[in-house]
Design a protein around this motif. Structure first.
Motif, short mmCIF file in Angstrom:
data_model
loop_
_atom_site.label_atom_id
_atom_site.label_comp_id
_atom_site.label_asym_id
_atom_site.label_seq_id
_atom_site.Cartn_x
_atom_site.Cartn_y
_atom_site.Cartn_z
N PRO A 247 0.10 21.02 13.42
CA PRO A 247 -1.31 21.64 12.99
C PRO A 247 -2.26 21.24 12.40
O PRO A 247 -3.47 21.44 12.73
N GLN A 248 -2.06 20.14 11.58
CA GLN A 248 -2.71 19.51 10.81
C GLN A 248 -3.85 18.22 11.59
O GLN A 248 -4.30 17.39 11.42
N GLY A 249 -3.41 17.99 13.20
CA GLY A 249 -3.45 16.32 13.10
C GLY A 249 -2.67 15.83 13.31
O GLY A 249 -1.31 16.26 13.38
N LYS A 250 -2.74 14.18 13.16
CA LYS A 250 -1.89 13.49 13.11
C LYS A 250 -0.56 13.42 11.94
O LYS A 250 -1.78 13.56 10.97
N VAL A 251 0.59 13.56 12.51
CA VAL A 251 1.43 13.19 11.22
C VAL A 251 2.62 12.61 10.91
O VAL A 251 2.20 12.67 9.14
N VAL A 252 1.94 11.55 11.15
CA VAL A 252 2.74 10.36 9.84
C VAL A 252 1.67 9.64 9.71
O VAL A 252 0.08 9.06 10.70
N ASP A 253 1.13 9.70 8.66
CA ASP A 253 -0.23 8.64 8.30
C ASP A 253 0.09 7.37 7.76
O ASP A 253 1.62 7.14 6.64
N LEU A 254 0.16 5.92 8.58
CA LEU A 254 0.32 4.87 8.41
C LEU A 254 -0.45 3.87 7.66
O LEU A 254 -0.90 2.52 7.19
N SER A 255 -1.66 4.47 7.00
CA SER A 255 -3.01 3.72 6.25
C SER A 255 -2.55 3.02 4.80
O SER A 255 -3.39 2.47 4.63
N LEU A 256 -1.09 2.97 4.07
CA LEU A 256 -1.33 3.27 2.85
C LEU A 256 -0.84 1.23 3.46
O LEU A 256 -0.16 0.57 2.55
N LEU A 257 -0.57 0.62 5.01
CA LEU A 257 0.78 -0.52 5.33
C LEU A 257 -0.19 -1.96 5.50
O LEU A 257 -1.73 -1.22 5.67
N ASP A 258 -0.34 -2.31 5.04
CA ASP A 258 -0.98 -3.49 5.97
C ASP A 258 -0.25 -4.12 5.91
O ASP A 258 0.61 -4.81 6.78
N GLU A 259 -0.89 -5.39 6.92
CA GLU A 259 -0.42 -6.25 7.55
C GLU A 259 0.64 -7.09 7.14
O GLU A 259 1.55 -7.32 8.98
N ASN A 260 1.28 -7.51 6.22
CA ASN A 260 2.31 -8.36 5.86
C ASN A 260 3.58 -7.72 4.78
O ASN A 260 3.87 -7.75 4.02
N TRP A 261 3.47 -5.77 4.94
CA TRP A 261 4.02 -5.05 4.27
C TRP A 261 5.60 -5.15 3.99
O TRP A 261 6.57 -5.16 3.99
N HIS A 262 5.64 -5.94 6.08
CA HIS A 262 7.01 -5.98 5.83
C HIS A 262 7.57 -7.98 5.78
O HIS A 262 8.60 -7.98 6.13
N VAL A 263 6.80 -8.32 5.43
CA VAL A 263 7.14 -9.88 5.01
C VAL A 263 7.98 -10.34 3.81
O VAL A 263 7.23 -9.46 2.63
N LYS A 264 8.96 -10.30 4.01
CA LYS A 264 9.91 -9.91 2.70
C LYS A 264 10.01 -11.26 1.46
O LYS A 264 10.53 -12.29 1.07
N ARG A 265 8.37 -11.15 0.92
CA ARG A 265 8.19 -12.47 0.09
C ARG A 265 7.28 -11.17 -1.33
O ARG A 265 6.34 -10.59 -1.04
#
Length: 261
Positions: A112-130
């Motif tokens: 109802p308020q547009g996009k449901v999932v906000d991914l803006s806090l993720l940077d390109e290395n968020w998934h790198v376990k270092r």
């Protein structure tokens, strides 16, 4: 005033089937997991009062948020994806996906308020376990504290937080209930518990300490049990770290940091 947090462990993922399933990269929910979400949706008593949903970026957590809180989403509540809430280990099932892939999968969902999932806090290395996301206790302690502080500063009165069985022990600083070796967490799939922020001895520096609400403890049948002392939690923590190290979940560096000793 800081919000009440309703913390939820994700539903059953493909990696929860046992054997070598933990080698699946960033697994999705199983059909049984989706059914667990629907059951959670029905029994979760705060659908009409939560004002924000905050989720780990791992697929199973985002899917859990989407499947479990449809009544809230349908009235305009959004899901903010917070990288600090990801699981503790660096095995494949606990390693996330690139932002572009998550955007492709979840970015087009509209409410109802547009996009449901906000991914803006993720940077390109968020998934790198270092670094701050390394599978070591000192790194996980720091990001759990960061997540609590971020949530404490939110303006909403009630927030649903979707995360993982390992990380939720760090996040809540509660290490009770971890029993047999095969059970790596006291949180079952789709368990939820509610917490308030409180200032305790040693918390004057803004560590953002959480305490489980009486109603939450009563709902899971532990209201009459004595709350462990800080020293007892320390002992539970050390025992858990020894077990997690044996199972390869993380490298428990600087074990005493979690209790500031």
């Amino acid at each position: 005033m800081a919000p009440i947090l309703h913390c939820v462990r994700h539903a059953q993922g493909e990696h929860n089937k046992g054997g070598d399933a933990y080698l699946i990269h960033d697994p999705r929910l199983t059909e049984a997991g989706i059914a667990e979400c629907k059951a959670l949706e029905s029994r979760f008593p705060y659908q009409s009062s939560i004002e924000l949903i905050v989720s780990s970026p791992l697929r199973r957590a985002v899917q859990t948020a989407l499947c479990s809180f449809q009544p809230a989403i349908n009235r305009g509540v959004k899901i903010v994806v917070l990288p600090e809430l990801q699981e503790t280990s660096d095995v494949a099932c606990d390693t996330g996906s690139e932002v572009s892939k998550l955007e492709e999968e979840f970015g087009g969902i509209v409410g109802p308020q547009g996009k449901v999932v906000d991914l803006s806090l993720l940077d390109e290395n968020w998934h790198v376990k270092r670094g701050r996301f390394a599978p070591s206790s000192n790194a996980i302690i720091a990001r759990a504290r960061d997540a609590r502080k971020w949530l404490k500063a939110r303006p909403e009165k009630e927030v649903a937080v979707v995360s993982h069985g390992g990380f939720l022990h760090y996040f809540t600083q509660d290490w009770t209930g971890i029993g047999e070796e095969e059970h790596a967490s006291a949180w079952e799939n789709c368990d939820f518990r509610s917490y308030e922020f409180t200032v305790t001895d040693g918390d004057s520096d803004g560590d953002a300490t959480l305490v489980e609400t009486h109603a939450s403890r009563a709902a899971r049948g532990v209201a009459d049990q004595r709350i462990p002392t800080k020293e007892e939690q320390h002992a539970y923590y050390l025992r858990t770290m020894e077990m997690w190290e044996r199972r390869g979940f993380q490298n428990p560096l600087k074990l005493n940091e979690v209790f500031g000793t």
